[in-house]
Write a protein that holds these residues in place. Structure first.
Motif, short mmCIF file in Angstrom:
data_model
loop_
_atom_site.label_atom_id
_atom_site.label_comp_id
_atom_site.label_asym_id
_atom_site.label_seq_id
_atom_site.Cartn_x
_atom_site.Cartn_y
_atom_site.Cartn_z
N LYS A 205 6.68 -12.73 3.22
CA LYS A 205 7.17 -11.96 2.07
C LYS A 205 8.65 -12.20 1.87
O LYS A 205 9.55 -12.60 2.51
CB LYS A 205 6.79 -10.40 2.42
CG LYS A 205 5.36 -10.03 2.68
CD LYS A 205 4.54 -10.24 1.68
CE LYS A 205 3.01 -10.00 1.96
NZ LYS A 205 2.08 -10.32 0.84
N ASP A 206 9.11 -11.65 0.62
CA ASP A 206 10.47 -11.70 0.14
C ASP A 206 10.96 -10.44 0.48
O ASP A 206 10.51 -9.25 1.09
CB ASP A 206 10.88 -12.26 -1.11
CG ASP A 206 10.12 -10.95 -2.36
OD1 ASP A 206 9.83 -9.83 -1.90
OD2 ASP A 206 10.04 -11.61 -3.41
N SER A 208 12.24 -8.09 -1.35
CA SER A 208 11.78 -6.99 -2.00
C SER A 208 10.65 -6.06 -1.33
O SER A 208 10.49 -5.02 -1.26
CB SER A 208 11.32 -7.19 -3.54
OG SER A 208 10.37 -8.21 -3.44
N TRP A 209 9.70 -7.02 -0.77
CA TRP A 209 8.59 -6.51 0.15
C TRP A 209 9.39 -5.66 1.15
O TRP A 209 8.78 -4.62 1.38
CB TRP A 209 7.99 -7.40 0.28
CG TRP A 209 6.42 -6.99 1.01
CD1 TRP A 209 5.23 -6.54 0.61
CD2 TRP A 209 6.47 -7.17 2.62
NE1 TRP A 209 4.53 -5.97 1.57
CE2 TRP A 209 5.21 -6.56 2.75
CE3 TRP A 209 7.41 -7.26 3.42
CZ2 TRP A 209 4.81 -6.17 3.92
CZ3 TRP A 209 6.76 -6.99 4.92
CH2 TRP A 209 5.44 -6.39 5.13
N GLY A 238 2.04 -14.50 -2.27
CA GLY A 238 2.17 -13.75 -3.51
C GLY A 238 1.75 -12.06 -3.25
O GLY A 238 0.72 -11.86 -2.15
N LEU A 240 2.98 -9.41 -5.88
CA LEU A 240 3.24 -8.78 -7.15
C LEU A 240 3.15 -10.12 -8.10
O LEU A 240 3.14 -11.04 -7.89
CB LEU A 240 4.83 -8.51 -7.16
CG LEU A 240 5.22 -6.94 -6.31
CD1 LEU A 240 6.55 -6.84 -6.61
CD2 LEU A 240 4.37 -5.95 -6.83
N SER A 243 5.41 -13.47 -8.21
CA SER A 243 6.36 -13.22 -7.18
C SER A 243 6.68 -14.65 -6.53
O SER A 243 7.41 -14.50 -5.73
CB SER A 243 5.85 -12.43 -6.11
OG SER A 243 4.53 -12.90 -5.57
#
Length: 298
Positions: A205-206, A208-209, A238, A240, A243
């Motif tokens: 995940k990135d 923001s997650w 992915g 979102l 994303s």
């Protein structure tokens, strides 16, 4: 095949060992010219000890009847048959093509113990919330923090082939319809036979997650925060709308910038090679696949 090439470029860029490395690509309907370009990619990184081979999808797919999945096509299940396709290897490292590798992969082959069929990394979403979502789909799983994500799998080939037969995989995919088919099947069939790698070996995940997880599940946030400091493999899962880095124009972090770095590098190399080799539309024909014995198919 561009995503595959980008991921492969990151593997080649970080491979430091003089030991030979075989890269096995399973694909269908790939142009012959694309195969030749990808097979030449180790030259771009001066890694002539790396050889790339192409193979057709596993024959056992014909045994799967009534497969149903709105989100995941049959291709996601190919990985489940890889150890049976390549029994001549002791270990296989499977990588989704939406990954970037930041480490030499050779030491990774030692990370799966002899008494386990595979090693993997827990799925971030379910690890974060310690959910019991899988109880109906996978009643064998008692701890969903041990439900692995199938984007990075290190197979112990002899033990996997001993414990998990292709017929069992095909039967499960035919009889039950899962939200995450390949992932749930491998977790069910390998329960109690899996070793677990650090979260940084399949960082999914990135940031923001990560911010979301910190607010919603602070009890597991520290595990992700620690893994974020030393990512070995970045997996662009992915979560979102749009994303993933190729789904939007802006680059939001170093991993997305690295993705575009490799994309531009690979694209320029392929453009130069295509011009040098005088490729045209005729070059797309006569796909140079190999069968499971390494022979070119007619």
């Amino acid at each position: 095949m561009l995503l595959t090439s980008i991921s492969l470029a990151s593997v080649l860029d970080h491979y430091q060992s003089p030991e030979p490395l075989d890269v096995l690509v399973i694909g269908a309907d790939i142009f012959n010219s694309d195969i030749e370009l990808i097979r030449s990619l180790p030259q771009r990184f001066h890694k002539r000890q790396v050889n790339i081979f192409f193979f057709t999808p596993p024959a056992e797919l014909d045994q799967i009847k009534n497969y149903q999945s709105e989100k995941f096509p049959m291709v996601v299940n190919w990985r489940l048959y890889a150890p049976n396709m390549f029994p001549q290897y002791d270990r296989l490292l499977y990588l989704d093509n939406d990954t970037l590798v930041y480490t030499d992969v050779l030491p990774m082959f030692d990370l799966c113990p002899d008494d386990k069929v595979l090693a993997g990394v827990p799925d971030f979403f379910y690890y974060s919330q310690r959910a019991w979502f899988m109880h109906i789909d996978a009643p064998e799983l008692k701890d969903t923090q041990k439900y692995i994500n199938s984007g990075v799998i290190l197979f112990n080939v002899p033990r996997y082939n001993q414990k998990i037969r292709p017929e069992a995989i095909s039967k499960m995919l035919s009889e039950t319809h899962y939200k995450y088919p390949d992932q749930t099947v491998i977790n069910r069939l390998a329960v109690n036979e899996m070793a677990f790698l650090g979260l940084n070996y399949n960082y999914q995940k990135d940031d923001s997650w990560l911010f979301w997880a910190k607010r919603r599940y602070p009890e597991t946030f520290a595990d992700f925060e620690q893994a974020r400091k030393n990512i070995k493999i970045r997996h662009f899962v992915g979560y979102l709308l749009r994303s993933r880095p190729w789904q939007h124009l802006a680059s939001y972090d170093q991993f997305e910038r690295d993705f575009w770095h490799y994309e531009m590098l690979v694209r320029q190399y392929y453009l130069d090679q295509s011009q040098r080799l005088h490729y045209n539309t005729k070059s797309r024909l006569d796909n140079a696949y190999l069968d499971e014995d390494g022979n070119k198919l007619p």
